[in-house]
Design a protein around this motif. Structure first.
Motif, PDB file in Angstrom:
ATOM      1  N   ALA A 212     -22.542  17.036  -9.331  1.00 51.72           N
ATOM      2  CA  ALA A 212     -21.597  17.012  -8.214  1.00 51.72           C
ATOM      3  C   ALA A 212     -22.205  16.286  -7.017  1.00 51.72           C
ATOM      4  N   THR A 213     -23.475  16.542  -6.742  1.00 48.32           N
ATOM      5  CA  THR A 213     -24.150  15.865  -5.630  1.00 48.32           C
ATOM      6  C   THR A 213     -24.205  14.369  -5.872  1.00 48.32           C
ATOM      7  N   GLY A 214     -24.544  13.961  -7.083  1.00 52.55           N
ATOM      8  CA  GLY A 214     -24.588  12.538  -7.413  1.00 52.55           C
ATOM      9  C   GLY A 214     -23.247  11.858  -7.222  1.00 52.55           C
ATOM     10  N   ILE A 215     -22.182  12.530  -7.646  1.00 54.75           N
ATOM     11  CA  ILE A 215     -20.837  11.953  -7.506  1.00 54.75           C
ATOM     12  C   ILE A 215     -20.436  11.862  -6.041  1.00 54.75           C
ATOM     13  N   VAL A 216     -20.699  12.922  -5.281  1.00 56.96           N
ATOM     14  CA  VAL A 216     -20.355  12.909  -3.851  1.00 56.96           C
ATOM     15  C   VAL A 216     -21.134  11.817  -3.121  1.00 56.96           C
ATOM     16  N   VAL A 217     -22.416  11.693  -3.411  1.00 54.19           N
ATOM     17  CA  VAL A 217     -23.229  10.654  -2.764  1.00 54.19           C
ATOM     18  C   VAL A 217     -22.679   9.270  -3.118  1.00 54.19           C
ATOM     19  N   ALA A 218     -22.342   9.049  -4.390  1.00 53.65           N
ATOM     20  CA  ALA A 218     -21.793   7.754  -4.802  1.00 53.65           C
ATOM     21  C   ALA A 218     -20.475   7.466  -4.084  1.00 53.65           C
ATOM     22  N   LEU A 219     -19.627   8.465  -3.948  1.00 52.70           N
ATOM     23  CA  LEU A 219     -18.360   8.271  -3.228  1.00 52.70           C
ATOM     24  C   LEU A 219     -18.603   7.959  -1.755  1.00 52.70           C
ATOM     25  N   LEU A 220     -19.552   8.648  -1.148  1.00 50.68           N
ATOM     26  CA  LEU A 220     -19.867   8.379   0.258  1.00 50.68           C
ATOM     27  C   LEU A 220     -20.443   6.970   0.449  1.00 50.68           C
ATOM     28  N   ILE A 221     -21.219   6.503  -0.521  1.00 46.34           N
ATOM     29  CA  ILE A 221     -21.734   5.125  -0.457  1.00 46.34           C
ATOM     30  C   ILE A 221     -20.562   4.150  -0.478  1.00 46.34           C
ATOM     31  N   ALA A 222     -19.628   4.370  -1.392  1.00 45.62           N
ATOM     32  CA  ALA A 222     -18.457   3.492  -1.498  1.00 45.62           C
ATOM     33  C   ALA A 222     -17.639   3.520  -0.211  1.00 45.62           C
TER      34      ALA A 222
ATOM     35  N   ASN B 187     -20.450   5.745  10.912  1.00 44.57           N
ATOM     36  CA  ASN B 187     -20.820   5.037   9.689  1.00 44.57           C
ATOM     37  C   ASN B 187     -22.306   4.688   9.697  1.00 44.57           C
ATOM     38  N   LEU B 188     -22.833   4.367  10.852  1.00 44.96           N
ATOM     39  CA  LEU B 188     -24.278   4.116  10.942  1.00 44.96           C
ATOM     40  C   LEU B 188     -25.059   5.397  10.641  1.00 44.96           C
ATOM     41  N   THR B 189     -24.551   6.518  11.134  1.00 46.16           N
ATOM     42  CA  THR B 189     -25.179   7.811  10.843  1.00 46.16           C
ATOM     43  C   THR B 189     -25.083   8.116   9.350  1.00 46.16           C
ATOM     44  N   LEU B 190     -23.894   7.904   8.781  1.00 45.79           N
ATOM     45  CA  LEU B 190     -23.705   8.132   7.348  1.00 45.79           C
ATOM     46  C   LEU B 190     -24.645   7.242   6.543  1.00 45.79           C
ATOM     47  N   ARG B 191     -24.743   5.989   6.924  1.00 46.73           N
ATOM     48  CA  ARG B 191     -25.613   5.059   6.204  1.00 46.73           C
ATOM     49  C   ARG B 191     -27.062   5.534   6.222  1.00 46.73           C
ATOM     50  N   PHE B 192     -27.527   6.000   7.380  1.00 46.96           N
ATOM     51  CA  PHE B 192     -28.887   6.512   7.494  1.00 46.96           C
ATOM     52  C   PHE B 192     -29.080   7.731   6.587  1.00 46.96           C
ATOM     53  N   LEU B 193     -28.118   8.647   6.600  1.00 45.93           N
ATOM     54  CA  LEU B 193     -28.208   9.842   5.754  1.00 45.93           C
ATOM     55  C   LEU B 193     -28.167   9.473   4.274  1.00 45.93           C
ATOM     56  N   LEU B 194     -27.386   8.452   3.931  1.00 48.11           N
ATOM     57  CA  LEU B 194     -27.333   8.000   2.536  1.00 48.11           C
ATOM     58  C   LEU B 194     -28.659   7.370   2.111  1.00 48.11           C
ATOM     59  N   GLU B 195     -29.319   6.687   3.030  1.00 52.51           N
ATOM     60  CA  GLU B 195     -30.636   6.130   2.727  1.00 52.51           C
ATOM     61  C   GLU B 195     -31.631   7.256   2.430  1.00 52.51           C
TER      62      GLU B 195
ATOM     63  N   ALA C  36     -27.709  -6.586  -3.035  1.00 51.95           N
ATOM     64  CA  ALA C  36     -28.055  -6.064  -4.357  1.00 51.95           C
ATOM     65  C   ALA C  36     -29.140  -4.995  -4.249  1.00 51.95           C
ATOM     66  N   LEU C  37     -30.147  -5.233  -3.421  1.00 47.63           N
ATOM     67  CA  LEU C  37     -31.217  -4.267  -3.221  1.00 47.63           C
ATOM     68  C   LEU C  37     -30.667  -2.954  -2.674  1.00 47.63           C
ATOM     69  N   GLU C  38     -29.810  -3.050  -1.664  1.00 50.71           N
ATOM     70  CA  GLU C  38     -29.207  -1.849  -1.081  1.00 50.71           C
ATOM     71  C   GLU C  38     -28.417  -1.072  -2.133  1.00 50.71           C
ATOM     72  N   LEU C  39     -27.603  -1.782  -2.893  1.00 50.16           N
ATOM     73  CA  LEU C  39     -26.766  -1.112  -3.887  1.00 50.16           C
ATOM     74  C   LEU C  39     -27.603  -0.455  -4.979  1.00 50.16           C
ATOM     75  N   VAL C  40     -28.649  -1.136  -5.432  1.00 50.76           N
ATOM     76  CA  VAL C  40     -29.516  -0.565  -6.476  1.00 50.76           C
ATOM     77  C   VAL C  40     -30.200   0.697  -5.960  1.00 50.76           C
ATOM     78  N   ILE C  41     -30.727   0.650  -4.745  1.00 50.82           N
ATOM     79  CA  ILE C  41     -31.432   1.811  -4.211  1.00 50.82           C
ATOM     80  C   ILE C  41     -30.468   2.951  -3.929  1.00 50.82           C
ATOM     81  N   LEU C  42     -29.368   2.668  -3.244  1.00 55.98           N
ATOM     82  CA  LEU C  42     -28.435   3.738  -2.888  1.00 55.98           C
ATOM     83  C   LEU C  42     -27.801   4.377  -4.121  1.00 55.98           C
TER      84      LEU C  42
ATOM     85  N   ALA D 278     -28.132   8.140  -6.075  1.00 55.83           N
ATOM     86  CA  ALA D 278     -27.002   8.955  -6.544  1.00 55.83           C
ATOM     87  C   ALA D 278     -27.145   9.247  -8.036  1.00 55.83           C
ATOM     88  N   ALA D 279     -27.534   8.240  -8.797  1.00 52.04           N
ATOM     89  CA  ALA D 279     -27.741   8.429 -10.237  1.00 52.04           C
ATOM     90  C   ALA D 279     -28.899   9.394 -10.499  1.00 52.04           C
TER      91      ALA D 279
END
Length: 122
Positions: free
Chosen positions: A96-106, A7-15, A76-82, A86-87
């Motif tokens: 498709a990439t935006g949706i996948v990224v948003a799902l991975l954030i969730a 999850n830490l790796t995923l979080r870094f990749l999502l950033e 709030a800052l994290e959610l807006v940026i992440l 995705a948006a």
């Protein structure tokens, strides 16, 4: 607050994905020299905000906070940026990439309920 290594790796990749998505959005939503300006400025601004405003002693970060903020502000800052990243993919035509990224954030946040609880108490 023990986040699993995955999850830490995923979080870094999502950033990183968020920065890329913001840059792509800046490029896609503008023309001329503004393209270059926004494609560079949006990710840089996001990275500066991400690194500057933090919760003091956040164990998921270094613990340091150049500008200490309450946990709700950080969340709030994290959610807006992440989700902004995705948006950015989505509005630039990479839906498709935006949706996948948003799902991975969730998913990442759903697997970090201990951190969410900690942030909301700060």
């Amino acid at each position: 607050m023990g986040n699993a290594w995955w999850n830490l790796t995923l979080r870094f990749l999502l950033e990183l994905a968020a920065l890329l998505g913001l840059g792509i959005a800046g490029w896609h939503l503008s023309e001329g020299w503004w393209r270059w300006a926004l494609a560079l400025a949006l990710p840089i601004i996001a990275a500066v905000l991400w690194g500057t405003f933090a919760v003091l002693n956040d164990p998921s970060r270094s613990g340091r906070a150049p500008v200490p903020v309450p946990g709700t502000v950080r969340l709030a800052l994290e959610l807006v940026i992440l989700f902004g990243g995705a948006a950015g993919f989505y509005v630039a035509g990479h839906m498709a990439t935006g949706i996948v990224v948003a799902l991975l954030i969730a998913i990442s946040y759903a697997c970090s309920l201990d951190r969410l609880g900690w942030l909301l108490k700060q």
